[in-house]
Motif scaffolding. Structure first.
Motif: not given
Length: 272
Positions: A22-24, A36-37, A41-44, A157-158
């Motif tokens: 979880q980073s910029a 990301p919140p 996790t990144l799906a693609g 929204e976050r």
């Protein structure tokens, strides 16, 4: 579930599912960043579009970046990144018309609808788009089961509150490869009539373009005048997307090139 699998496999087929710290993050080409919140996790990822999921949750967040002169154009682009997910438009209900609203003390364009996938699954679709400077905006598409909509909405929204500005960089090599005349045609003929629809993009090497359409309807015993449109302006390639600026504004269009074929906003064109 159906929506998350469609996003990972149909929409974002150029990157494997991966666990990302979880980073910029930075949107390629457009330079804008976001965080990301937590817990997602990144799906693609495919160029300027990234999809995020959460273990055990029924839905996904899709983040995209682009250059737009108005918020409604950014919202419209949010629908184009969903081309890998088949939705039943006739079964949709508008919950929130596109408009500028206050989100977390910020001016953000938003819209929402209740939609149904071809699988029969009902989801809440939300699109948020926040200006990030230099004529760019970052958008977030939220797709969630109704029971989880509140949590997904809060996460989206976050996310938009973390947007940081960037400077777009034109991809001159990609533009050089794309320059040329691109055409597509559709037709349908029967004993009771028919139609022929043609569309073209003339992308000149000097950065100017002409986009035109012609539609001809034929009916037995009737003369029907063809319908024509013509738009001109300037074009460039940024972050793997086609950015066009014309009299009615600036918009970013999804772009995918394969040899003598190119897909612009989901439509297939052949090089003349």
């Amino acid at each position: 579930h159906v929506i998350a699998r469609a996003l990972a496999l149909a929409l974002l087929t150029h990157a494997p599912v991966a666990l990302i710290a979880q980073s910029a993050r930075t949107i390629p080409g457009f330079g804008m960043g976001y965080v990301p919140p937590a817990g997602w996790t990144l799906a693609g990822a495919d160029g300027r579009v990234e999809a995020w999921g959460r273990t055990g949750a029924s839905g996904a967040l899709i983040v995209y970046g682009g250059a737009y002169s108005r918020g409604d154009l950014a919202i419209a682009d949010g629908f184009t990144v969903l081309q890998g997910v088949r939705l039943d438009e006739k079964a949709s209900t508008l919950l929130e018309p596109p408009a500028a609203r206050r989100v977390g003390g910020l001016d953000v364009w938003t819209t929402a609808a209740r939609v149904r996938a071809e699988s029969g699954e009902t989801v809440i679709l939300r699109i948020l788009a926040r200006p990030s400077g230099s004529g760019t905006m970052l958008g977030v598409v939220s797709l969630a089961a109704p029971a989880e909509d509140a949590a997904f909405r809060a996460a989206a929204e976050r996310l938009v509150t973390t947007v940081r500005p960037g400077t777009p960089v034109t991809d001159k090599a990609a533009a050089g490869a794309l320059a040329g005349a691109w055409r597509r045609q559709e037709s349908n003929m029967s004993s009771t009539g028919g139609y022929v629809s043609e569309e073209g993009w003339d992308l000149a090497a000097d950065g100017t373009f002409v986009h035109w359409t012609t539609s001809t309807v034929s009916l037995p015993g009737a003369a029907v005048e063809p319908t024509r449109t013509r738009n001109t302006g300037r074009w460039e390639v940024i972050g793997g997307a086609l950015v066009v600026t014309a009299a009615d504004g600036r918009i970013t269009l999804p772009l995918r090139r394969q040899g003598r074929e190119v897909y612009i906003a989901g439509s297939r064109f052949l090089k003349r």
